[in-house]
Design an enzyme around this catalytic site. Structure first.
Site, PDB file in Angstrom:
ATOM      1  N   ASP A  11     -85.926 -12.483 -27.707  1.00  0.00           N
ATOM      2  CA  ASP A  11     -84.968 -12.823 -27.326  1.00  0.00           C
ATOM      3  C   ASP A  11     -83.991 -12.695 -27.639  1.00  0.00           C
ATOM      4  OD1 ASP A  11     -84.585 -16.121 -26.519  1.00  0.00           O
ATOM      5  OD2 ASP A  11     -84.234 -16.276 -29.219  1.00  0.00           O
ATOM      6  N   ASN A  59     -90.195 -21.894 -19.957  1.00  0.00           N
ATOM      7  CA  ASN A  59     -89.409 -20.932 -19.570  1.00  0.00           C
ATOM      8  C   ASN A  59     -89.109 -21.681 -17.899  1.00  0.00           C
ATOM      9  OD1 ASN A  59     -89.136 -18.305 -21.104  1.00  0.00           O
ATOM     10  ND2 ASN A  59     -88.144 -20.004 -21.741  1.00  0.00           N
TER      11      ASN A  59
HETATM   12  C1  IPE Z   1     -85.478 -14.638 -23.317  1.00  0.00           C
HETATM   13  O1  IPE Z   1     -84.309 -14.190 -23.542  1.00  0.00           O
HETATM   14  C2  IPE Z   1     -86.403 -14.363 -22.999  1.00  0.00           C
HETATM   15  C3  IPE Z   1     -86.568 -14.903 -21.877  1.00  0.00           C
HETATM   16  C4  IPE Z   1     -86.859 -16.483 -22.285  1.00  0.00           C
HETATM   17  C5  IPE Z   1     -87.186 -14.895 -20.870  1.00  0.00           C
HETATM   18  P1  IPE Z   1     -83.092 -15.787 -23.971  1.00  0.00           P
HETATM   19  O2  IPE Z   1     -83.121 -16.097 -21.761  1.00  0.00           O
HETATM   20  O3  IPE Z   1     -83.976 -16.597 -24.346  1.00  0.00           O
HETATM   21  O4  IPE Z   1     -81.736 -15.304 -23.488  1.00  0.00           O
HETATM   22  P2  IPE Z   1     -80.871 -16.589 -25.000  1.00  0.00           P
HETATM   23  O5  IPE Z   1     -81.859 -16.575 -26.167  1.00  0.00           O
HETATM   24  O6  IPE Z   1     -80.757 -17.101 -24.540  1.00  0.00           O
HETATM   25  O7  IPE Z   1     -79.902 -15.129 -25.587  1.00  0.00           O
HETATM   26  C1  IPE Z   2     -89.265 -17.528 -26.573  1.00  0.00           C
HETATM   27  O1  IPE Z   2     -87.504 -17.700 -26.272  1.00  0.00           O
HETATM   28  C2  IPE Z   2     -89.777 -17.139 -25.496  1.00  0.00           C
HETATM   29  C3  IPE Z   2     -89.253 -15.534 -24.777  1.00  0.00           C
HETATM   30  C4  IPE Z   2     -88.400 -15.132 -25.478  1.00  0.00           C
HETATM   31  C5  IPE Z   2     -90.164 -15.313 -23.675  1.00  0.00           C
HETATM   32  P1  IPE Z   2     -86.884 -18.773 -26.063  1.00  0.00           P
HETATM   33  O2  IPE Z   2     -85.402 -18.512 -25.761  1.00  0.00           O
HETATM   34  O3  IPE Z   2     -87.804 -19.842 -24.523  1.00  0.00           O
HETATM   35  O4  IPE Z   2     -87.143 -19.578 -26.887  1.00  0.00           O
HETATM   36  P2  IPE Z   2     -86.499 -20.845 -27.764  1.00  0.00           P
HETATM   37  O5  IPE Z   2     -85.878 -22.239 -27.043  1.00  0.00           O
HETATM   38  O6  IPE Z   2     -85.494 -20.575 -28.241  1.00  0.00           O
HETATM   39  O7  IPE Z   2     -87.500 -21.681 -28.337  1.00  0.00           O
HETATM   40 MG    MG Z   3     -84.031 -17.918 -26.438  1.00  0.00          MG
END
Ligand code: IPE
Ligand code: IPE
Ligand code: MG
Length: 217
Positions: A11, A59
């Protein structure tokens, strides 16, 4: 003891990019570079399996531009990977765009005989979906035991999940390996995923080794 199987909730890619003055989509190629560093050190340290959470069933709620950026990075990785790691995917792959489904099947097939560390990429994966799917399989076969259930989970080819690491500062599982994480050691790191490097893997293993695991006893 070195963990046999580490799960990474990768994340903080979007926030990392925003902090650099880039668009959120630029966080994903940077995340892939971090993944290469992390995997390479895990291999050197003798970790048998690494599961990474790359796209959750939730997602899909992201803007199209962001999903396309993620899909493109994963597709390029699949098509250009020339390393010696066995790569597997967990999740509902059939729901993905055809080009991505093709490159996933292709890399799984191309790397299936590679020995050593397994990289398991959780993509369009959700722990709840996986549990429901396993229950459905047991139900349709008319055999419901701990063994048949665990064999039906997407992680059945992997050792027990010893440790879950989440980067980016949030302290939740966000639907990652809910069954498998029952007795995993949880490690939450403030740094964003694209900032991860080899030394972080060493620190994670050190932290893990200091934990006293009692499994309820
Ligand atoms: C996690 O990184 C990866 C995916 C969800 C594909 P994020 O896209 O959630 O990045 P942040 O948490 O918004 O910075
Ligand atoms: C979790 O990250 C999913 C991945 C890293 C692929 P998200 O950014 O989607 O999760 P939340 O929204 O913070 O729970
Ligand atoms: Mg995230």
């Amino acid at each position: 003891m070195t963990p046999r199987h580490i799960g990474f909730i990768m994340d903080g890619n979007g926030r990392w990019a925003t902090a650099q003055g880039l668009s959120r989509a630029d966080g994903y190629p940077a995340g892939l570079l971090a993944l290469r560093r992390v995997i390479s050190r895990c291999k050197e340290r003798g970790v048998e399996a690494v599961s990474v959470y790359a796209f959750s069933t939730e997602n899909w709620a992201r803007p199209d531009s962001e999903k396309e950026a993620i899909f493109k990075v994963v597709d390029t990785f699949n098509r250009t990977y020339d390393g010696d790691t066995k790569i597997t995917y967990s999740g509902n792959i059939a729901m993905l765009p055809d080009y991505l489904e093709d490159s996933i099947c292709e890399i799984e097939d191309r790397t299936k005989d590679n020995p050593g560390t397994v990289l398991n990429i959780c993509f369009n994966y959700g722990g709840r979906d996986d549990l429901l799917h396993a229950a459905e399989i047991c139900f349709s076969h008319g055999r419901f035991s701990k063994e048949t259930f665990e064999r039906a989970l997407a992680s059945s080819h992997l050792p027990p999940l010893d440790c879950v690491v989440r980067t980016g500062g949030e302290m939740r599982l966000s639907n990652f390996m809910l069954y498998e994480a029952a007795y995993a050691e949880l490690i939450f790191l403030v740094k964003n995923w694209p900032d991860m490097d080899e030394t972080d893997v060493d620190k994670i293993i050190e932290l893990f080794e200091k934990r006293k695991r009692t499994f309820g006893a």
